[in-house]
Design a protein around this motif. Structure first.
Motif, PDB file in Angstrom:
ATOM      1  N   LEU A 102      58.702  31.761  47.969  1.00  0.00           N
ATOM      2  CA  LEU A 102      58.092  31.605  49.289  1.00  0.00           C
ATOM      3  C   LEU A 102      56.597  31.811  49.150  1.00  0.00           C
ATOM      4  N   ALA A 160      59.747  39.063  53.800  1.00  0.00           N
ATOM      5  CA  ALA A 160      59.809  37.983  52.821  1.00  0.00           C
ATOM      6  C   ALA A 160      60.948  38.151  51.820  1.00  0.00           C
ATOM      7  N   SER A 178      66.725  35.283  59.990  1.00  0.00           N
ATOM      8  CA  SER A 178      65.759  34.449  59.274  1.00  0.00           C
ATOM      9  C   SER A 178      66.142  34.412  57.809  1.00  0.00           C
ATOM     10  N   GLY A 179      65.803  33.332  57.149  1.00  0.00           N
ATOM     11  CA  GLY A 179      66.148  33.250  55.737  1.00  0.00           C
ATOM     12  C   GLY A 179      65.793  31.909  55.147  1.00  0.00           C
ATOM     13  N   PHE A 180      66.545  31.536  54.133  1.00  0.00           N
ATOM     14  CA  PHE A 180      66.309  30.296  53.399  1.00  0.00           C
ATOM     15  C   PHE A 180      67.591  29.476  53.382  1.00  0.00           C
ATOM     16  N   SER A 182      61.277  24.918  53.968  1.00  0.00           N
ATOM     17  CA  SER A 182      60.618  25.898  54.828  1.00  0.00           C
ATOM     18  C   SER A 182      61.610  26.997  55.141  1.00  0.00           C
ATOM     19  N   MET A 183      61.125  28.077  55.749  1.00  0.00           N
ATOM     20  CA  MET A 183      62.038  29.125  56.161  1.00  0.00           C
ATOM     21  C   MET A 183      62.942  28.591  57.269  1.00  0.00           C
ATOM     22  N   HIS A 184      64.117  29.186  57.364  1.00  0.00           N
ATOM     23  CA  HIS A 184      65.135  28.701  58.292  1.00  0.00           C
ATOM     24  C   HIS A 184      65.545  29.847  59.206  1.00  0.00           C
ATOM     25  N   VAL A 216      67.130  36.746  54.817  1.00  0.00           N
ATOM     26  CA  VAL A 216      65.972  37.616  54.629  1.00  0.00           C
ATOM     27  C   VAL A 216      66.034  38.794  55.596  1.00  0.00           C
ATOM     28  N   PRO A 265      57.875  36.427  59.673  1.00  0.00           N
ATOM     29  CA  PRO A 265      57.462  36.591  58.271  1.00  0.00           C
ATOM     30  C   PRO A 265      56.173  37.384  58.103  1.00  0.00           C
ATOM     31  N   HIS A 315      53.079  27.501  54.990  1.00  0.00           N
ATOM     32  CA  HIS A 315      54.062  28.117  54.117  1.00  0.00           C
ATOM     33  C   HIS A 315      54.895  27.043  53.441  1.00  0.00           C
ATOM     34  N   VAL A 362      58.480  26.661  50.707  1.00  0.00           N
ATOM     35  CA  VAL A 362      59.660  27.348  50.191  1.00  0.00           C
ATOM     36  C   VAL A 362      60.339  26.459  49.157  1.00  0.00           C
TER      37      VAL A 362
END
Length: 298
Positions: A7, A26, A205-207, A224-226, A257, A268, A283, A285
């Motif tokens: 990230l 993060a 939140s996460g990936f 991107s973050m999801h 996350v 974030p 950002h 990812v």
């Protein structure tokens, strides 16, 4: 499945920041069906203070402070995470009414107790239209799990994914009325609807592991973050993730996350800066299965 994750977050300020303190969400969590094998967070410029902590909900967080002028901020997180998340039998979950009754008598107050995720929060407030929207999906299902999945699929079908239609400040009522937005908006709508119907719900939140089109290489930094939602489905099933952007229950391709009551709990980058004007943020990812990472290094 083992993933290598990177990230990168950047903030550019229109004028030098004289003083700043940030909380950085993060690093992935080390629970919920995933194990963090290694992780690092590098912040530039070097902060005057840097503490690695956990917040009330058990999320890993970096607490950093700067007392020297700087014109930009860069954060890079790298992690290797093993995900072994067994699918939940949604047909074996209680009814929605039984879940709502169970949480009313729940006495636990630990970090992920359902009682923390039932009422209003900074971004989630009661709304009769959103509650009715969620209740219509729950009422048609024999079990809470299948009803929540039906709600996630309905949001995917009836809301348009449209980056730029909303921004990070868009409220849940506006996102619901517009029927368009991004993953953050869809997760907030789902959380608000479930809470209104008596089902504890958290913002996650996460990936997300994504696949390039057939025959095309994975583009570095293209993800991107999801964000998605988690619903508490009674003491046996516990917390189960649902992704309304993709209309699925969360399994192996989602890496958590942070979990909180809404986006404000898990942004974030949060905190205070002393500057003037509008900052520019970016950002990127990468979520790469370990087999793909090994192939790239050969």
């Amino acid at each position: 499945m083992i993933y290598d994750i990177r990230l990168q977050i950047g903030c550019a300020y229109p004028s030098a920041v004289a003083d700043a303190r940030h909380l950085l969400y993060a690093r992935p969590r080390n629970d919920s069906g995933q194990r963090v094998l290694a992780s690092t967070v590098v912040v530039s410029p070097d902060p005057d203070e840097h503490h690695h902590e956990h917040d009330f909900f058990g999320n890993p967080v970096e607490d950093v402070a700067f007392r020297r002028p700087h014109g930009e901020l860069a954060v890079e997180m790298r992690a290797r995470v093993r995900v072994d998340r067994a699918p939940v039998d949604l047909a074996a979950t209680p009814t929605a009414d039984a879940v709502a009754d169970a949480v009313i008598t729940w006495r636990g107050s630990d970090a992920l107790s359902p009682i923390h995720f039932l009422g209003r929060s900074r971004r989630i407030v009661p709304a009769s239209d959103i509650t009715a929207y969620a209740a219509s999906s729950l009422d048609e299902a024999p079990q809470a799990g299948s009803g929540v999945l039906a709600l996630a699929r309905r949001i995917q079908d009836e809301f348009a994914y449209e980056p730029g239609a909303t921004d990070v400040r868009t409220g849940v009522a506006e996102a619901f009325a517009r029927r368009r937005g991004v993953c953050q908006d869809f997760a907030h709508v789902m959380v608000a609807g479930l809470r209104g119907a008596g089902i504890p719900a958290a913002y996650v939140s996460g990936f997300l592991r994504t696949e390039p089109p057939p025959g095309q290489p994975r583009l570095e930094g293209a993800d991107s973050m999801h964000a998605w939602a988690a619903a508490w489905l009674g003491p046996d099933a516990g917390w189960v993730g649902f992704d309304p952007t993709n209309g699925v229950a969360v399994e192996q391709g989602h890496i958590i996350v942070a979990m909180g009551r809404d986006y404000d709990d898990v942004a974030p980058v949060a905190g205070v800066v002393v500057t003037a004007g509008h900052q520019q943020t970016s950002h990127a990812v990468d979520v790469v299965p370990l087999d793909d990472a090994n192939a790239a290094s050969d």
